[in-house]
Design a protein around this motif. Structure first.
Motif, PDB file in Angstrom:
ATOM      1  N   LYS A   1       0.893  -1.066  -0.140  1.00 33.65           N
ATOM      2  CA  LYS A   1      -0.015  -0.032  -0.130  1.00 33.65           C
ATOM      3  C   LYS A   1       1.002   1.155  -0.168  1.00 33.65           C
ATOM      4  CE  LYS A   1      -4.147   1.778   2.047  1.00 33.65           C
ATOM      5  NZ  LYS A   1      -5.051   1.829   3.330  1.00 33.65           N
ATOM      6  N   TYR A   2       0.431   2.252  -0.613  1.00 38.20           N
ATOM      7  CA  TYR A   2       1.074   3.698  -0.799  1.00 38.20           C
ATOM      8  C   TYR A   2       1.197   4.079   0.821  1.00 38.20           C
ATOM      9  CZ  TYR A   2       1.022   3.465  -5.934  1.00 38.20           C
ATOM     10  OH  TYR A   2       1.149   3.186  -7.101  1.00 38.20           O
ATOM     11  N   GLN A   3       2.230   4.466   0.986  1.00 40.57           N
ATOM     12  CA  GLN A   3       2.440   5.222   2.328  1.00 40.57           C
ATOM     13  C   GLN A   3       2.995   6.614   2.484  1.00 40.57           C
ATOM     14  OE1 GLN A   3       1.046   4.171   5.116  1.00 40.57           O
ATOM     15  NE2 GLN A   3       0.307   2.005   4.618  1.00 40.57           N
ATOM     16  N   GLN A   4       3.694   6.843   1.223  1.00 33.78           N
ATOM     17  CA  GLN A   4       4.700   8.039   1.204  1.00 33.78           C
ATOM     18  C   GLN A   4       4.290   8.801  -0.207  1.00 33.78           C
ATOM     19  OE1 GLN A   4       7.169   9.086   3.697  1.00 33.78           O
ATOM     20  NE2 GLN A   4       5.894   7.569   4.596  1.00 33.78           N
ATOM     21  N   TYR A   5       4.789  10.139  -0.239  1.00 29.42           N
ATOM     22  CA  TYR A   5       4.663  10.895  -1.606  1.00 29.42           C
ATOM     23  C   TYR A   5       5.794  11.601  -1.804  1.00 29.42           C
ATOM     24  CZ  TYR A   5       2.421  14.020  -4.926  1.00 29.42           C
ATOM     25  OH  TYR A   5       2.238  14.330  -6.029  1.00 29.42           O
ATOM     26  N   CYS A   6       6.150  11.318  -3.053  1.00 29.79           N
ATOM     27  CA  CYS A   6       7.675  12.137  -3.766  1.00 29.79           C
ATOM     28  C   CYS A   6       7.089  13.371  -4.109  1.00 29.79           C
ATOM     29  CB  CYS A   6       8.141  10.965  -4.640  1.00 29.79           C
ATOM     30  SG  CYS A   6       9.674  11.995  -5.404  1.00 29.79           S
ATOM     31  N   VAL A   7       7.337  14.455  -3.721  1.00 29.87           N
ATOM     32  CA  VAL A   7       7.063  15.774  -4.196  1.00 29.87           C
ATOM     33  C   VAL A   7       7.828  15.930  -5.266  1.00 29.87           C
ATOM     34  CG1 VAL A   7       7.388  18.041  -3.564  1.00 29.87           C
ATOM     35  CG2 VAL A   7       6.805  16.585  -1.881  1.00 29.87           C
ATOM     36  N   ALA A   8       8.781  15.661  -5.532  1.00 34.47           N
ATOM     37  CA  ALA A   8       9.992  15.952  -6.764  1.00 34.47           C
ATOM     38  C   ALA A   8       9.260  15.145  -7.966  1.00 34.47           C
ATOM     39  CB  ALA A   8      11.385  15.193  -6.667  1.00 34.47           C
ATOM     40  N   HIS A   9       8.957  13.813  -7.923  1.00 31.56           N
ATOM     41  CA  HIS A   9       8.429  13.191  -9.007  1.00 31.56           C
ATOM     42  C   HIS A   9       6.764  13.195  -9.142  1.00 31.56           C
ATOM     43  CE1 HIS A   9      12.157  11.181  -8.823  1.00 31.56           C
ATOM     44  NE2 HIS A   9      12.451  11.347 -10.114  1.00 31.56           N
ATOM     45  N   LEU A  10       6.184  13.688  -7.942  1.00 34.38           N
ATOM     46  CA  LEU A  10       4.554  13.953  -8.008  1.00 34.38           C
ATOM     47  C   LEU A  10       4.125  12.296  -8.018  1.00 34.38           C
ATOM     48  CD1 LEU A  10       4.124  16.946 -10.376  1.00 34.38           C
ATOM     49  CD2 LEU A  10       4.535  16.756  -7.800  1.00 34.38           C
ATOM     50  N   LEU A  11       4.572  11.544  -7.251  1.00 37.51           N
ATOM     51  CA  LEU A  11       4.147  10.121  -7.000  1.00 37.51           C
ATOM     52  C   LEU A  11       3.986   9.725  -6.003  1.00 37.51           C
ATOM     53  CD1 LEU A  11       6.276   8.777  -9.994  1.00 37.51           C
ATOM     54  CD2 LEU A  11       3.866   9.231 -10.076  1.00 37.51           C
ATOM     55  N   PRO A  12       2.829   8.845  -5.917  1.00 40.33           N
ATOM     56  CA  PRO A  12       2.946   8.050  -4.357  1.00 40.33           C
ATOM     57  C   PRO A  12       3.502   6.754  -4.369  1.00 40.33           C
ATOM     58  CG  PRO A  12       0.963   7.807  -5.718  1.00 40.33           C
ATOM     59  CD  PRO A  12       1.602   8.756  -6.510  1.00 40.33           C
ATOM     60  N   ILE A  13       4.245   6.527  -3.380  1.00 44.08           N
ATOM     61  CA  ILE A  13       5.290   5.380  -3.285  1.00 44.08           C
ATOM     62  C   ILE A  13       5.159   4.734  -1.939  1.00 44.08           C
ATOM     63  CG2 ILE A  13       6.946   6.388  -4.783  1.00 44.08           C
ATOM     64  CD1 ILE A  13       8.494   7.321  -2.175  1.00 44.08           C
ATOM     65  N   CYS A  14       5.440   3.460  -1.988  1.00 41.68           N
ATOM     66  CA  CYS A  14       5.106   2.704  -0.748  1.00 41.68           C
ATOM     67  C   CYS A  14       6.727   2.685  -0.249  1.00 41.68           C
ATOM     68  CB  CYS A  14       5.157   1.147  -1.038  1.00 41.68           C
ATOM     69  SG  CYS A  14       6.524   0.173  -1.916  1.00 41.68           S
ATOM     70  N   PHE A  15       6.766   2.074   0.964  1.00 40.83           N
ATOM     71  CA  PHE A  15       8.312   2.133   1.761  1.00 40.83           C
ATOM     72  C   PHE A  15       9.453   1.268   1.144  1.00 40.83           C
ATOM     73  CE2 PHE A  15       5.361   2.394   5.396  1.00 40.83           C
ATOM     74  CZ  PHE A  15       5.799   3.864   5.841  1.00 40.83           C
ATOM     75  N   LYS A  16       9.034   0.441   0.140  1.00 34.99           N
ATOM     76  CA  LYS A  16      10.396  -0.196  -0.538  1.00 34.99           C
ATOM     77  C   LYS A  16      10.819   0.717  -1.831  1.00 34.99           C
ATOM     78  CE  LYS A  16       8.927  -4.765   0.448  1.00 34.99           C
ATOM     79  NZ  LYS A  16       8.780  -6.293   0.012  1.00 34.99           N
TER      80      LYS A  16
ATOM     81  N   ILE B   1      11.215   3.749  -1.395  1.00 37.46           N
ATOM     82  CA  ILE B   1      12.126   4.840  -0.847  1.00 37.46           C
ATOM     83  C   ILE B   1      13.548   4.715  -1.345  1.00 37.46           C
ATOM     84  CG2 ILE B   1      13.091   5.891   1.237  1.00 37.46           C
ATOM     85  CD1 ILE B   1      10.082   5.437   2.337  1.00 37.46           C
ATOM     86  N   LYS B   2      13.907   3.564  -1.520  1.00 39.00           N
ATOM     87  CA  LYS B   2      15.449   3.457  -1.971  1.00 39.00           C
ATOM     88  C   LYS B   2      15.671   3.983  -3.327  1.00 39.00           C
ATOM     89  CE  LYS B   2      15.765  -1.210   0.461  1.00 39.00           C
ATOM     90  NZ  LYS B   2      16.394  -2.673   0.058  1.00 39.00           N
ATOM     91  N   GLU B   3      14.611   4.378  -4.247  1.00 37.66           N
ATOM     92  CA  GLU B   3      14.800   4.593  -5.341  1.00 37.66           C
ATOM     93  C   GLU B   3      14.602   6.140  -5.272  1.00 37.66           C
ATOM     94  OE1 GLU B   3      12.165   2.739  -8.084  1.00 37.66           O
ATOM     95  OE2 GLU B   3      12.938   0.907  -7.559  1.00 37.66           O
ATOM     96  N   HIS B   4      14.099   6.622  -4.218  1.00 37.91           N
ATOM     97  CA  HIS B   4      13.732   8.082  -4.067  1.00 37.91           C
ATOM     98  C   HIS B   4      14.460   8.705  -2.910  1.00 37.91           C
ATOM     99  CE1 HIS B   4      10.552   8.142  -6.996  1.00 37.91           C
ATOM    100  NE2 HIS B   4      10.362   6.993  -6.546  1.00 37.91           N
ATOM    101  N   GLN B   5      15.764   8.280  -2.526  1.00 37.53           N
ATOM    102  CA  GLN B   5      16.868   8.856  -1.539  1.00 37.53           C
ATOM    103  C   GLN B   5      16.873  10.138  -1.649  1.00 37.53           C
ATOM    104  OE1 GLN B   5      19.936   6.094  -1.157  1.00 37.53           O
ATOM    105  NE2 GLN B   5      18.814   4.233  -0.315  1.00 37.53           N
TER     106      GLN B   5
END
Length: 561
Positions: free
Chosen positions: A76-91, A93-97
């Motif tokens: 399930k999506y838990q985080q949001y990447c402001v740079a890419h304007l995308l919802p992301i899951c905890f896993k 995050i490695k690609e959005h460090q």
């Protein structure tokens, strides 16, 4: 989206087929009446949002196709990447460090009641109203042209009857010219009418979709769908604005100039006259209801009392005389190090130094973001380079210089315009589409002023007189805030989503929040919070982050709730 919306998912797992009655947005599954009762009482699902299945099916496909879980990791999506304007899951995050990642609920909570959604609704209504006004204006222009044509035809015929058959050929030519010019006018106007009618139909479709989303989509679906609709809204707003700015809505008229020789010297007559197309500036002004402050105001005291600031990070700016700051769409922090250093310092979203850039001959006073690629910086008290530098962030080069009649200080952007304080002259507007400059408000501004814009109001500080002024876009005063015991030597200024004003006091070492009506205020940050002669401030309306910069060395990033 689930593979079937017609049969109950839980029952199918028990090898039973029952027709679905509801859709669970959280489980992404259709359920029947019986399972709905269990769904409502189970602890793990009682908070889930259920909607009638027919209402769910009425949602546009681009809404129902939105996944609530990560397609790569099935979490399930838990985080949001402001740079890419995308919802992301905890896993993910490695690609959005290196990105600015925030909790998902910070951007999805209350999405259906957010100012962003209300703004989209209002802008759709605005587009329809503006199109109707344009259609009415163009039809009136058609009638005017037809009326003029009939008048000139009568005049031509009257003149023609006074002279002999020698004018038959010339009469034919002038009538043909008239018909051609009239046809040219009509074709241009009919083209605009056809285009705006097409735009209107698309807008009504988006308006219908938005209402359906508002009623039946999940918060995540609503938030992500708004971006899709907002792109279409922006395209249509820009289209209507382009009609005005490219003079396509100018009043088209017909003028007939009859040759004086028609009445006197028949032998020397070469033409019966000429038909010309006259243009007059359009009286149409595009209306944006969201810009009317009366519709955006909230109860001032409640807004001030409910404000909460949560410190996110302390940033080392490396500056000796910071005068401007802002946050990019990728979460990077920009600071202007004024006068002696003449530099732009860029700090990554994780707080690490990224790069700096020499601004010479500009002194580098205030800064604002134009878009994801470009920024604008004023030259301040520079005597050789008086104006605004437009800088490409990616290439780190100046791509344009906008000259101004006197020293520019504070600068801000609102939609497709830059607003800049020009010493002794007043406030100038710069169109970011073609960088044309216009004198918006004439007044004797002091040096070192800062500016912010919200709706139809303009806010600016006066460092010498310890004042904060609010005026409309014609320069008429709305209110003035002056309490030297509270706010001394105000510098940077910014406005939040509700129209509340944040101002830094350099010598009072604080940040004061002023209500949108100017009647209430609250000191929200002081020297106890680490402020030492703060000089610049910036509010990010998308992420609700407040950036406050001291004159030297440090800045602070707060989350505003």
């Amino acid at each position: 989206m689930a593979t079937s919306t017609t049969i109950c998912g839980p029952c199918s797992e028990r090898y039973t087929t029952k027709p679905s009655a509801y859709w669970c947005s959280d489980c992404q599954e259709a359920i029947c009446d019986d399972c709905q009762e269990h769904h409502k009482v189970l602890k793990v699902t009682r908070s889930h949002e259920l909607i009638p299945i027919d209402k769910y099916k009425s949602l546009p496909s681009f809404i129902t196709d939105i996944q609530q879980s990560c397609t790569y990791h099935n979490e399930k999506y838990q985080q949001y990447c402001v740079a890419h304007l995308l919802p992301i899951c905890f896993k993910c995050i490695k690609e959005h460090q290196k990105c600015n990642v925030i909790p998902l609920d910070e951007v999805t909570n209350n999405a259906k009641t957010s100012g962003h959604l209300q703004d989209l609704e209002t802008r759709l209504v605005d587009l329809l109203q503006n199109i109707d006004r344009i259609k009415k204006d163009r039809k009136a222009n058609l009638y005017s042209i037809q009326e003029k044509k009939e008048r000139y035809l009568a005049e031509i015929q009257q003149r023609r009857n006074q002279i002999n058959k020698h004018l038959d050929k010339l009469e034919t030519e002038i009538i043909q010219d008239l018909e051609e010019k009239e046809c040219q006018c009509k074709e241009n106007i009919q083209k605009i009418l056809s285009e705006v009618e097409e735009k209107k139909n698309l807008i009504i479709e988006n308006q219908t979709n938005l209402q359906s989303i508002k009623q039946h989509a999940s918060d995540l679906q609503t938030f992500l769908a708004m971006r899709n609709i907002e792109v279409k809204v922006l395209e249509n707003e820009q289209y209507l604005q382009s009609l005005v700015e490219t003079n396509k809505l100018d009043l088209v008229d017909l003028t007939c100039n009859v040759d004086p020789g028609v009445l006197s010297i028949l032998d020397s007559l070469k033409t019966f006259g000429s038909i010309e197309i006259d243009k007059k500036s359009s009286s149409i002004r595009l209306i944006r209801e969201k810009d009317k402050q009366a519709q955006l105001q909230v109860t001032p005291t409640k807004s001030l009392d409910d404000l909460k600031l949560i410190l996110q990070k302390t940033i080392t700016t490396g500056g000796m005389k910071i005068r401007g700051c802002c946050i990019s769409v990728n979460g990077e922090f920009f600071f202007t190090d004024y006068n002696l250093r003449k530099r732009l310092n860029v700090i990554a979203s994780d707080g690490k130094f990224k790069f700096d850039m020499l601004l010479d001959p500009s002194y580098g006073y205030d800064i604002t973001i134009i878009n994801e690629k470009t920024i604008a910086i004023t030259s301040g008290s520079s005597s050789e380079h008086i104006g605004i530098d437009i800088i490409d962030i990616e290439s780190r080069k100046k791509i344009k210089f906008i000259s101004l009649p006197d020293r520019p200080w504070g600068i801000t952007r609102d939609q497709d315009s830059l607003f800049v304080c020009v010493e002794r002259r007043g406030i100038y507007r710069v169109n970011t589409l073609d960088y044309t400059t216009s004198h918006l408000i004439s007044c004797k501004l002091s040096g070192s002023t800062y500016i912010s814009v919200f709706a139809e109001k303009i806010y600016y500080t006066d460092w010498l007189n310890h004042t904060v002024d609010c005026c409309d876009r014609k320069g008429s005063s709305v209110w003035r805030f002056k309490k030297e015991s509270v706010l001394r030597n105000p510098r940077g200024i910014t406005v939040d989503n509700e129209g509340n004003v944040f101002v830094v006091g350099e010598h009072s070492s604080n940040v004061v929040m002023i209500s949108n009506d100017g009647k209430h205020y609250k000191q929200i940050l002081t020297i106890d919070d680490g402020l030492r002669k703060p000089s610049a401030i910036f509010f990010d309306k998308q992420t609700r982050k407040l950036l406050v910069a001291n004159k030297q060395e440090t800045a602070f990033l707060y989350s505003v709730t």
